[in-house]
Write a protein that holds these residues in place. Structure first.
Motif, PDB file in Angstrom:
ATOM      1  N   UNK A 105       0.936  -1.200   0.040  1.00 19.50           N
ATOM      2  CA  UNK A 105       0.017   0.063   0.020  1.00 19.50           C
ATOM      3  C   UNK A 105       0.890   1.238  -0.086  1.00 19.50           C
ATOM      4  N   UNK A 106       0.754   2.216  -1.012  1.00 21.20           N
ATOM      5  CA  UNK A 106       1.752   2.909  -1.142  1.00 21.20           C
ATOM      6  C   UNK A 106       1.020   4.427  -0.562  1.00 21.20           C
ATOM      7  N   UNK A 107       1.987   4.919   0.596  1.00 24.96           N
ATOM      8  CA  UNK A 107       1.479   6.016   1.357  1.00 24.96           C
ATOM      9  C   UNK A 107       2.353   7.035   1.267  1.00 24.96           C
ATOM     10  N   UNK A 108       2.110   8.282   1.892  1.00 25.41           N
ATOM     11  CA  UNK A 108       2.813   9.411   1.835  1.00 25.41           C
ATOM     12  C   UNK A 108       4.182   9.126   2.391  1.00 25.41           C
ATOM     13  N   UNK A 109       5.198   9.825   2.042  1.00 29.09           N
ATOM     14  CA  UNK A 109       6.655   9.794   2.358  1.00 29.09           C
ATOM     15  C   UNK A 109       6.669  10.442   3.955  1.00 29.09           C
ATOM     16  N   UNK A 110       5.866   9.922   5.209  1.00 28.01           N
ATOM     17  CA  UNK A 110       6.020  10.647   6.415  1.00 28.01           C
ATOM     18  C   UNK A 110       6.284   9.877   7.315  1.00 28.01           C
ATOM     19  N   UNK A 111       7.096  10.485   8.641  1.00 32.74           N
ATOM     20  CA  UNK A 111       7.721   9.513   9.507  1.00 32.74           C
ATOM     21  C   UNK A 111       6.523   8.516  10.005  1.00 32.74           C
ATOM     22  N   UNK A 112       6.709   7.495  10.056  1.00 34.67           N
ATOM     23  CA  UNK A 112       5.691   6.643  10.760  1.00 34.67           C
ATOM     24  C   UNK A 112       4.479   5.869   9.878  1.00 34.67           C
ATOM     25  N   UNK A 113       4.749   6.351   8.447  1.00 35.54           N
ATOM     26  CA  UNK A 113       3.667   5.634   7.809  1.00 35.54           C
ATOM     27  C   UNK A 113       2.232   6.015   8.476  1.00 35.54           C
ATOM     28  N   UNK A 114       1.320   5.289   8.496  1.00 34.10           N
ATOM     29  CA  UNK A 114       0.085   5.225   8.906  1.00 34.10           C
ATOM     30  C   UNK A 114      -0.257   4.508  10.260  1.00 34.10           C
ATOM     31  N   UNK A 115      -0.388   3.274   9.986  1.00 35.53           N
ATOM     32  CA  UNK A 115      -0.352   2.188  11.116  1.00 35.53           C
ATOM     33  C   UNK A 115       0.542   2.290  12.231  1.00 35.53           C
ATOM     34  N   UNK A 116       1.923   2.349  11.986  1.00 37.18           N
ATOM     35  CA  UNK A 116       2.949   2.478  12.914  1.00 37.18           C
ATOM     36  C   UNK A 116       2.726   3.714  13.690  1.00 37.18           C
ATOM     37  N   UNK A 117       2.425   4.681  13.158  1.00 42.22           N
ATOM     38  CA  UNK A 117       2.396   6.059  13.716  1.00 42.22           C
ATOM     39  C   UNK A 117       0.941   6.052  14.740  1.00 42.22           C
ATOM     40  N   UNK A 118      -0.152   5.529  14.149  1.00 46.15           N
ATOM     41  CA  UNK A 118      -1.407   5.440  14.949  1.00 46.15           C
ATOM     42  C   UNK A 118      -0.924   4.501  16.068  1.00 46.15           C
ATOM     43  N   UNK A 119      -0.506   3.291  15.909  1.00 43.47           N
ATOM     44  CA  UNK A 119      -0.107   2.274  17.084  1.00 43.47           C
ATOM     45  C   UNK A 119       0.929   2.951  18.121  1.00 43.47           C
ATOM     46  N   UNK A 120       1.993   3.479  17.584  1.00 44.37           N
ATOM     47  CA  UNK A 120       2.787   4.123  18.606  1.00 44.37           C
ATOM     48  C   UNK A 120       1.964   5.119  19.345  1.00 44.37           C
ATOM     49  N   UNK A 121       1.248   5.960  19.038  1.00 47.27           N
ATOM     50  CA  UNK A 121       0.492   6.902  19.500  1.00 47.27           C
ATOM     51  C   UNK A 121      -0.493   6.333  20.830  1.00 47.27           C
ATOM     52  N   UNK A 122      -1.046   5.095  20.283  1.00 47.73           N
ATOM     53  CA  UNK A 122      -1.949   4.463  21.251  1.00 47.73           C
ATOM     54  C   UNK A 122      -1.093   3.748  22.343  1.00 47.73           C
ATOM     55  N   UNK A 123       0.171   3.297  21.987  1.00 48.12           N
ATOM     56  CA  UNK A 123       0.966   2.695  22.905  1.00 48.12           C
ATOM     57  C   UNK A 123       1.498   3.657  23.761  1.00 48.12           C
TER      58      UNK A 123
END
Length: 189
Positions: free
Chosen positions: A105-123
């Motif tokens: 799944x091609x996503x914008x080139x931003x730190x953390x992508x989408x899922x890892x960013x959201x998961x890190x925030x939840x953690x």
């Protein structure tokens, strides 16, 4: 570390820096550790495990090179988020999907992508909750599994992914927005 996979008469190679020679004939190269550089003769698609986006390519490098999240639990999934460097074409992703047997799944080139960013925030938020003694770690994991149908709770994920991975991503995100500042619990051994 080198693993070769042959599928549909094509070959992809999972390498560390020490295996670059063997990778030269592959159809796709996957770096699980950030390489020092991508050899100039590598014209095949290259994926780099770089969740934060810290690996830098020369601005004029238009080769098919992208980054993905190789965190534990993320790399085992049937789909990977990936972001191309320097807005290079991702037309090669369909071939790479077949080689990897993964949906890319091609996503914008931003730190953390989408899922890892959201998961890190939840953690991170879960760490705040534990520090405030709102519940035990087990209670938090069960609540998130039952309440959101997550396969794991945030504390279990934190230990599987690694506190350091989570803290590093949050610290990079916090450079732009303070709300991502990692909880001190993530920096404890």
């Amino acid at each position: 570390l080198i693993n070769s996979f042959n599928q549909h008469d094509a070959k992809w190679v999972l390498v560390g820096d020490e295996a670059l020679v063997a990778a030269a004939s592959a159809d796709l190269v996957v770096f699980m550790q950030q390489p020092v550089a991508i050899p100039a003769h590598f014209t095949m698609p290259v994926l780099i495990n770089d969740t934060i986006g810290s690996f830098q390519l020369p601005a004029n490098d238009e080769r098919p090179i992208a980054r993905f999240c190789g965190w534990p639990t993320m790399v085992e999934r049937p789909g990977w988020e990936m972001a191309a460097y320097h807005n290079t074409s991702t037309a090669w992703t369909l071939d790479a999907e077949k080689l990897l047997n993964r949906k890319l799944c091609v996503v914008p080139n931003t730190p953390g992508f989408i899922a890892p960013r959201i998961l890190a925030t939840i953690i991170n938020e879960a760490c705040h909750g534990l520090a405030q003694n709102i519940c035990t770690a087990d209670d938090m994991d069960v609540a998130m599994q039952l309440g959101t149908n997550y396969p794991k709770g945030p504390i279990a994920w934190m230990y599987e992914i690694g506190k350091e991975n989570i803290a590093d991503l949050l610290a990079a995100l916090a450079l732009q927005e303070k709300r991502y500042t990692p909880h001190p619990m993530l920096n404890m051994k």
